[in-house]
Scaffold this motif. Structure first.
Motif, mmCIF file in Angstrom:
data_model
loop_
_atom_site.group_PDB
_atom_site.id
_atom_site.type_symbol
_atom_site.label_atom_id
_atom_site.label_comp_id
_atom_site.label_asym_id
_atom_site.label_seq_id
_atom_site.Cartn_x
_atom_site.Cartn_y
_atom_site.Cartn_z
ATOM 1 N N CYS A 45 0.839 -1.211 0.000
ATOM 2 C CA CYS A 45 0.000 0.000 0.000
ATOM 3 C C CYS A 45 0.868 1.254 0.000
ATOM 4 O O CYS A 45 0.561 2.229 -0.689
ATOM 5 N N VAL A 46 1.941 1.218 0.749
ATOM 6 C CA VAL A 46 2.866 2.353 0.785
ATOM 7 C C VAL A 46 3.517 2.520 -0.582
ATOM 8 O O VAL A 46 3.667 3.637 -1.090
ATOM 9 N N GLU A 47 3.899 1.414 -1.213
ATOM 10 C CA GLU A 47 4.497 1.465 -2.554
ATOM 11 C C GLU A 47 3.499 2.032 -3.570
ATOM 12 O O GLU A 47 3.866 2.833 -4.432
ATOM 13 N N THR A 48 2.228 1.631 -3.460
ATOM 14 C CA THR A 48 1.197 2.147 -4.362
ATOM 15 C C THR A 48 1.003 3.643 -4.137
ATOM 16 O O THR A 48 0.869 4.411 -5.098
ATOM 17 N N TYR A 49 0.999 4.074 -2.882
ATOM 18 C CA TYR A 49 0.890 5.501 -2.568
ATOM 19 C C TYR A 49 2.038 6.274 -3.215
ATOM 20 O O TYR A 49 1.820 7.306 -3.851
ATOM 21 N N LYS A 53 1.759 9.105 -6.210
ATOM 22 C CA LYS A 53 2.217 10.446 -5.859
ATOM 23 C C LYS A 53 3.416 10.885 -6.695
ATOM 24 O O LYS A 53 3.451 12.010 -7.184
ATOM 25 N N MET A 54 4.381 10.012 -6.889
ATOM 26 C CA MET A 54 5.635 10.394 -7.541
ATOM 27 C C MET A 54 5.653 10.105 -9.042
ATOM 28 O O MET A 54 6.052 10.947 -9.819
ATOM 29 N N LYS A 55 5.238 8.919 -9.436
ATOM 30 C CA LYS A 55 5.309 8.547 -10.855
ATOM 31 C C LYS A 55 4.138 9.089 -11.661
ATOM 32 O O LYS A 55 4.239 9.228 -12.870
ATOM 33 N N LYS A 56 3.023 9.331 -10.986
ATOM 34 C CA LYS A 56 1.821 9.858 -11.651
ATOM 35 C C LYS A 56 1.316 8.947 -12.770
ATOM 36 O O LYS A 56 0.757 9.411 -13.752
ATOM 37 N N ASP A 57 1.526 7.633 -12.634
ATOM 38 C CA ASP A 57 1.066 6.704 -13.666
ATOM 39 C C ASP A 57 -0.233 5.990 -13.286
ATOM 40 O O ASP A 57 -0.699 5.121 -14.004
ATOM 41 N N LEU A 58 -0.832 6.385 -12.157
ATOM 42 C CA LEU A 58 -2.130 5.847 -11.757
ATOM 43 C C LEU A 58 -3.098 7.006 -11.547
ATOM 44 O O LEU A 58 -2.719 8.073 -11.087
ATOM 45 N N ARG A 59 -4.361 6.792 -11.891
ATOM 46 C CA ARG A 59 -5.398 7.798 -11.618
ATOM 47 C C ARG A 59 -5.915 7.618 -10.197
ATOM 48 O O ARG A 59 -6.183 8.578 -9.488
ATOM 49 N N TYR A 60 -6.079 6.360 -9.775
ATOM 50 C CA TYR A 60 -6.602 6.094 -8.439
ATOM 51 C C TYR A 60 -6.094 4.747 -7.935
ATOM 52 O O TYR A 60 -5.630 3.900 -8.704
ATOM 53 N N CYS A 61 -6.166 4.583 -6.642
ATOM 54 C CA CYS A 61 -5.930 3.285 -6.011
ATOM 55 C C CYS A 61 -6.891 3.187 -4.834
ATOM 56 O O CYS A 61 -7.160 4.166 -4.146
ATOM 57 N N GLN A 77 -6.629 -0.690 -8.731
ATOM 58 C CA GLN A 77 -5.943 0.503 -9.208
ATOM 59 C C GLN A 77 -6.452 0.834 -10.599
ATOM 60 O O GLN A 77 -6.918 -0.032 -11.314
ATOM 61 N N GLY A 78 -6.340 2.104 -10.961
ATOM 62 C CA GLY A 78 -6.734 2.526 -12.299
ATOM 63 C C GLY A 78 -5.606 3.286 -12.960
ATOM 64 O O GLY A 78 -4.982 4.146 -12.335
ATOM 65 N N PRO A 79 -5.314 2.986 -14.226
ATOM 66 C CA PRO A 79 -4.246 3.703 -14.937
ATOM 67 C C PRO A 79 -4.578 5.183 -15.092
ATOM 68 O O PRO A 79 -5.734 5.603 -14.951
ATOM 69 N N ALA A 80 -3.592 5.977 -15.399
ATOM 70 C CA ALA A 80 -3.740 7.433 -15.486
ATOM 71 C C ALA A 80 -4.756 7.858 -16.544
ATOM 72 O O ALA A 80 -5.305 8.956 -16.466
ATOM 73 N N GLU A 81 -5.036 7.011 -17.529
ATOM 74 C CA GLU A 81 -5.977 7.358 -18.594
ATOM 75 C C GLU A 81 -7.426 7.320 -18.132
ATOM 76 O O GLU A 81 -8.303 7.858 -18.803
ATOM 77 N N GLU A 82 -7.710 6.665 -17.016
ATOM 78 C CA GLU A 82 -9.087 6.574 -16.539
ATOM 79 C C GLU A 82 -9.529 7.906 -15.932
ATOM 80 O O GLU A 82 -8.714 8.781 -15.674
ATOM 81 N N THR A 83 -10.819 8.033 -15.703
ATOM 82 C CA THR A 83 -11.391 9.284 -15.207
ATOM 83 C C THR A 83 -11.896 9.126 -13.772
ATOM 84 O O THR A 83 -11.922 8.022 -13.227
#
Length: 121
Positions: A45-49, A53-61, A77-83
């Motif tokens: 969970c910390v790695e996902t956070y 936060k840093m890589k900006k490659d996820l829209r949500y988790c 998790q959702g990729p950055a392309e999701e809304t």
């Protein structure tokens, strides 16, 4: 807790009233609160956070409390392309969740911004 008052002046600043209550507590007291609750956060969970936060490659988790009710684990998790609407669809109707979502918005002067928001569902 015995000896905790000696830590108070060094780690606690009462003038930080804008911070959440848990953030204003001394580090020692925050650790004690986490231990007393009995629920721990998995390293994943910390790695996902850090990833959102840093890589900006996820829209949500989305995180959930495990079936044994002892740890917080990744749910999805959702990729950055999701809304934001895709994020909402992944939240269950009848179960609690913790979630992070990177929300895009435009300021009054038209600049594009984004904020990482934490949700209690």
């Amino acid at each position: 807790v015995k000896g905790l008052n000696s830590f108070w002046p060094r780690f606690f600043n009462p003038s930080c009233s804008r911070l959440p209550t848990s953030a204003r507590l001394p580090l020692v007291e925050r650790r004690l609160l986490n231990e007393m609750s009995g629920v721990t956060v998995k390293d994943e969970c910390v790695e996902t956070y850090n990833q959102i936060k840093m890589k900006k490659d996820l829209r949500y988790c989305i995180f959930k409390i495990s079936d044994d009710r002892k740890t917080i684990v990744n749910d999805c998790q959702g990729p950055a392309e999701e809304t934001f609407q895709d994020f909402i669809k992944h939240l269950p109707e009848d179960q609690p969740r913790y979630a992070l979502c990177d929300i895009d918005y435009a300021t009054d002067d038209g600049r594009q911004q984004n904020k990482l928001c934490f949700f209690f569902w």
